[in-house]
Design a protein around this motif. Structure first.
Motif, PDB file in Angstrom:
ATOM      1  N   THR A  23       0.830  -1.207   0.000  1.00  0.00           N
ATOM      2  CA  THR A  23       0.000   0.000   0.000  1.00  0.00           C
ATOM      3  C   THR A  23       0.865   1.257   0.000  1.00  0.00           C
ATOM      4  OG1 THR A  23      -1.810  -1.155   1.119  1.00  0.00           O
ATOM      5  CG2 THR A  23      -1.796   1.241   1.261  1.00  0.00           C
ATOM      6  N   ALA A  26       2.137   1.816  -3.522  1.00  0.00           N
ATOM      7  CA  ALA A  26       1.070   2.379  -4.360  1.00  0.00           C
ATOM      8  C   ALA A  26       0.882   3.858  -4.053  1.00  0.00           C
ATOM      9  CB  ALA A  26      -0.232   1.613  -4.126  1.00  0.00           C
ATOM     10  N   GLU A  27       0.924   4.203  -2.780  1.00  0.00           N
ATOM     11  CA  GLU A  27       0.753   5.598  -2.368  1.00  0.00           C
ATOM     12  C   GLU A  27       1.882   6.462  -2.923  1.00  0.00           C
ATOM     13  OE1 GLU A  27      -1.900   8.185  -0.560  1.00  0.00           O
ATOM     14  OE2 GLU A  27      -2.041   6.000  -0.798  1.00  0.00           O
ATOM     15  N   THR A  47      -4.733   6.553   3.257  1.00  0.00           N
ATOM     16  CA  THR A  47      -4.220   6.108   1.961  1.00  0.00           C
ATOM     17  C   THR A  47      -5.356   5.965   0.960  1.00  0.00           C
ATOM     18  OG1 THR A  47      -4.392   3.757   2.522  1.00  0.00           O
ATOM     19  CG2 THR A  47      -2.322   4.861   3.061  1.00  0.00           C
ATOM     20  N   SER A  49      -5.755   3.539  -1.370  1.00  0.00           N
ATOM     21  CA  SER A  49      -6.235   2.177  -1.615  1.00  0.00           C
ATOM     22  C   SER A  49      -6.955   1.568  -0.417  1.00  0.00           C
ATOM     23  CB  SER A  49      -5.077   1.269  -2.037  1.00  0.00           C
ATOM     24  OG  SER A  49      -4.110   1.161  -1.016  1.00  0.00           O
ATOM     25  N   ASP A  50      -6.524   1.885   0.803  1.00  0.00           N
ATOM     26  CA  ASP A  50      -7.199   1.344   1.987  1.00  0.00           C
ATOM     27  C   ASP A  50      -8.235   2.349   2.477  1.00  0.00           C
ATOM     28  OD1 ASP A  50      -5.610  -0.840   1.772  1.00  0.00           O
ATOM     29  OD2 ASP A  50      -4.383  -0.449   3.539  1.00  0.00           O
ATOM     30  N   SER A  61      -4.625  -3.897   4.364  1.00  0.00           N
ATOM     31  CA  SER A  61      -5.568  -4.102   3.257  1.00  0.00           C
ATOM     32  C   SER A  61      -6.404  -5.355   3.476  1.00  0.00           C
ATOM     33  CB  SER A  61      -4.809  -4.219   1.932  1.00  0.00           C
ATOM     34  OG  SER A  61      -4.043  -3.060   1.679  1.00  0.00           O
ATOM     35  N   SER A  65      -7.563  -3.295  -4.349  1.00  0.00           N
ATOM     36  CA  SER A  65      -7.966  -1.930  -4.645  1.00  0.00           C
ATOM     37  C   SER A  65      -7.340  -1.495  -5.965  1.00  0.00           C
ATOM     38  CB  SER A  65      -7.516  -1.001  -3.513  1.00  0.00           C
ATOM     39  OG  SER A  65      -7.944   0.319  -3.749  1.00  0.00           O
ATOM     40  N   MET A  67      -6.191   1.346  -8.724  1.00  0.00           N
ATOM     41  CA  MET A  67      -5.752   2.733  -8.900  1.00  0.00           C
ATOM     42  C   MET A  67      -5.138   2.879 -10.280  1.00  0.00           C
ATOM     43  SD  MET A  67      -3.995   2.692  -5.207  1.00  0.00           S
ATOM     44  CE  MET A  67      -3.878   0.928  -5.451  1.00  0.00           C
ATOM     45  N   ASP A  80      -3.589  -3.072  -5.746  1.00  0.00           N
ATOM     46  CA  ASP A  80      -2.992  -3.357  -4.438  1.00  0.00           C
ATOM     47  C   ASP A  80      -3.772  -4.503  -3.795  1.00  0.00           C
ATOM     48  OD1 ASP A  80      -1.663  -3.212  -2.023  1.00  0.00           O
ATOM     49  OD2 ASP A  80      -2.856  -1.528  -1.273  1.00  0.00           O
ATOM     50  N   ASN A 350      -9.630   5.314  -8.597  1.00  0.00           N
ATOM     51  CA  ASN A 350      -8.472   5.536  -7.742  1.00  0.00           C
ATOM     52  C   ASN A 350      -8.936   5.323  -6.311  1.00  0.00           C
ATOM     53  OD1 ASN A 350      -5.894   5.955  -8.779  1.00  0.00           O
ATOM     54  ND2 ASN A 350      -6.427   7.987  -9.546  1.00  0.00           N
ATOM     55  N   GLY A 351      -8.830   4.073  -5.847  1.00  0.00           N
ATOM     56  CA  GLY A 351      -9.426   3.737  -4.561  1.00  0.00           C
ATOM     57  C   GLY A 351     -10.928   3.844  -4.666  1.00  0.00           C
TER      58      GLY A 351
END
Length: 686
Positions: A23, A26-27, A47, A49-50, A61, A65, A67, A80, A350-351
């Motif tokens: 994660t 990805a961030e 974040t 994704s989470d 997670s 997710s 993105m 992710d 995106n998430g």
């Protein structure tokens, strides 16, 4: 948003052990590319994704997710995935639509079980792989050791593309072995290109030679140049790495520190230059095992790989464009149900953030809402009846009984759990008529705990969990002749029924009823009543469990012209049945089944010892197909002893073990155990 061409799309799944930094990576990618205006932190719960409330609460997670970012002229779809074994179904979804996988490794911890499993998942999916050694800036991180372990564990195709840059004894950045440039980072993640420092040159020479050898081995002409001492050009190296990654001949290794943005620029460049696009594999597999050619300009076809039950948006279907391109308002046919579905609005994600687009090209990934008749694993086409190969999910064996907290919750459970099953196909639900329990199965304790939380947060349904009841049965072991007589007289018409029945054990689960009455001592019109009386009685044996495998022969009896009726003969049959239970040596039966356990060779002895404690019988062993160093232990075991086996086997094998189990019959419970079972059953029903 302009449509991105297929050749400029990369779909990358992020895999790895829990806590390895997927994660965070990805961030970092989102922030560097401008897709996010701030660098979120897991500890802060912000974040991209989470975004689920339960993920924020737990700090890791729980679901795959999606993105998307743009780097230079390339669109990169990132998926992710959770690192915990309870949510491996989410990783399976990501791998079905990804075109490559990046496996994260903690620079301090090195190879962990999640690393090995991620490799196996990607290998099974046939995806090109790369490693990202994370947290390399930590003083306890050891890049060289981790790289050597990767090489030893996963084979000679492992080779570094970037290595740590050491200056004045401290890691200051990373070195690109193809470009032979040093990237130095400051505390804000900004980097500058410098000359490789003297103290890193020995490491550069060593690892660049390893890289060039791998590059050369992918092409005969390059091999000749390498052995003749000629320099492999920058473009030749890039092209060779690209081809090597696609064909699995090169598994590149990157290094960095995701939370500091270190090393991420370099890896983004390599994803752009060398990672495969959707069309690299040329064909997609269909459910019948055949290949279907990918034609970017062909007829549109999509595959739904994930479903989310959102209480506000509605049903969200995540899909990949497998062929052609799809446009907003396109009407497509679901080749599973035959129904037509309209893609009224198409989004990229995106998430949780949705951005509507008019069109998605072949290979791209998006989301469409409110396809009520479409589920995960469905194929939608415009003018074709093909079905793309579906995602294979692990079977869930960790089962609990769901108990609604209130009557209000009971009324909403079924509808809510159906929506959760649409979202997570590793969840199984059953309303068991025999034990009168609502049973839900998952991959582990955390899986069901998260399910419980989602039911509460999304649908307002509160449930508790309890242990599932085992569907025991009973059976007689002796042949007996008994008599049942029912006689009642209380003024006016009385009741009279009299039967003599020979009971014996029988094959099968039900009642085998025969009649050998001679001379009409029991009239024919009462035979069905006798049979019905026995069937009703068999719902409970002496211990309270259903009786099975009973043969009953009605061979004699008597009747009264006035007082005999069907109820009287049903009652007489019940009296005879009770006497049978007293005399025929009834025993308790438990469900047993075939248990196939796949474990590393080194743990076979421990598994067999544990099986003995669970009253299991080992029937044989075989080498595991397609898994070097693994053995399949074949056994027969009672279901009652395997209630906690998913947890126990995971602990015993550190997550490396798996099993398949199927009940195929019933066997007698040992007397000492049967006594405890009967006592517990009677106490719980008293």
């Amino acid at each position: 948003m302009a449509t991105v061409e297929t050749k400029k799309i990369r779909n990358v799944a992020l895999l790895g052990h829990g806590g390895s930094g997927k994660t965070s990576l990805a961030e970092a990618m989102l922030y560097i590319t401008g897709a996010s205006d701030r660098l979120g932190k897991i500890s802060d719960g912000n974040t991209v994704s989470d975004y689920d409330a339960e993920e924020i609460k737990r700090g890791f997670s729980l679901s795959a997710s999606l993105m998307n970012i743009t780097w230079k002229d390339c669109k990169i779809n990132l998926i992710d995935t959770p690192g915990y074994l309870d949510f491996v179904g989410e990783a399976a979804q990501a791998l079905r639509v990804a075109d490559s996988a990046i496996i994260l490794v903690d620079g301090k911890a090195g190879i962990e079980i999640g690393t090995e499993l991620a490799w196996d998942y990607a290998n099974t999916a046939g995806l090109p792989r790369a490693f990202f050694i994370n947290k390399f800036d930590d003083n306890d991180a050891r890049f060289a050791r981790v790289l050597d372990d990767l090489h030893m564990t996963f084979g000679k195709h492992i080779c570094p593309l970037t290595i740590p840059m050491v200056k004045d004894g401290v890691v200051k950045g990373c070195i690109d072995l193809i470009d032979e440039t040093a990237h130095v980072f400051d505390d804000n993640g900004r980097h500058s290109v410098e000359i490789i420092p003297e103290e890193s040159k020995e490491a550069v020479a060593k690892y660049r030679d390893m890289l060039m050898e791998a590059v050369a081995s992918s092409d005969e002409e390059l091999m000749m140049k390498y052995f003749e001492g000629e320099e492999i050009t920058h473009m030749e190296a890039i092209n060779a790495v690209h081809e090597g990654i696609i064909h699995g001949e090169i598994v590149p290794v990157f290094c960095g520190a995701a939370t500091k943005l270190w090393g991420v620029w370099t890896m983004l460049d390599k994803i752009n230059e060398s990672f495969p696009r959707h069309t690299a594999k040329k064909n997609e597999k269909l459910t019948d095992g055949s290949d279907f050619e990918i034609v970017p300009e062909g007829e549109p076809a999509i595959f739904v790989f994930k479903t989310v039950a959102d209480p506000f948006v509605g049903k969200m279907s995540y899909f990949k464009v497998m062929n052609g391109s799809v446009k907003r308002d396109l009407v497509m046919q679901n080749n599973t149900t035959g129904n037509s579905e309209k893609l009224a609005h198409i989004y990229v994600m995106n998430g949780k953030k949705q951005t509507e687009v008019d069109e998605l090209a072949c290979g791209d990934i998006g989301m469409v809402a409110k396809l009520s008749g479409t589920n995960t694993n469905d194929t939608l086409t415009w003018n074709n009846d093909i079905k793309y190969s579906t995602i294979t999910y692990p079977t869930s064996y960790y089962t609990k009984a769901m108990i609604p907290v209130s009557a209000k919750d009971e009324g909403k459970i079924s509808q809510s759990i159906v929506k959760m099953i649409e979202e997570d196909l590793t969840i199984k639900y059953e309303n068991n008529a025999e034990t009168k329990q609502m049973l839900v199965s998952g991959l582990g304790e955390m899986h069901l705990a998260v399910l419980c939380a989602k039911l509460k947060n999304r649908f307002g349904v509160s449930v508790d969990f309890s242990d599932p009841k085992i569907a025991y049965r009973e059976k007689i072991t002796k042949r007996v002749d008994v008599e049942g007589k029912h006689k009642k007289q209380n003024g006016g018409s009385g009741q009279y029924g009299h039967v003599k029945i020979r009971f014996a054990p029988a094959e099968g689960d039900g009642l085998t009823f025969t009649v050998s009455v001679v001379g009409g001592t029991v009239p024919k019109n009462f035979y069905p009543a006798v049979e019905k009386g026995l069937l009703d009685s068999m719902t409970k044996g002496v211990a309270g469990f259903p009786l099975v495998g009973l043969a009953a022969d009605l061979y004699d009896g008597s009747y009264h012209d006035v007082d005999s009726d069907e109820i009287s003969f049903k009652t007489a049959a019940n009296i005879a049945y009770k006497k049978c239970l007293e005399q025929a040596g009834p025993v308790l039966l438990e469900p047993v089944g075939d248990l196939d356990i796949t474990v590393p060779d080194s743990i076979v002895g421990d598994v067999m010892g544990d099986l003995n404690k669970r009253r299991g019988a080992v029937m044989g062993m075989d080498p595991a197909e397609g898994k070097k160093g693994y053995t399949v232990v074949h056994a027969i075991a009672p279901k009652a002893e395997l209630v906690d086996y998913p947890i126990a086997l995971r602990a015993m094998t550190q997550g490396r073990g798996s099993f398949e189990y199927a009940v195929n019959g019933y066997d007698t419970v040992p007397n000492n155990i049967a006594t405890k079972i009967v006592e517990n059953y009677k106490n719980s029903n008293s």
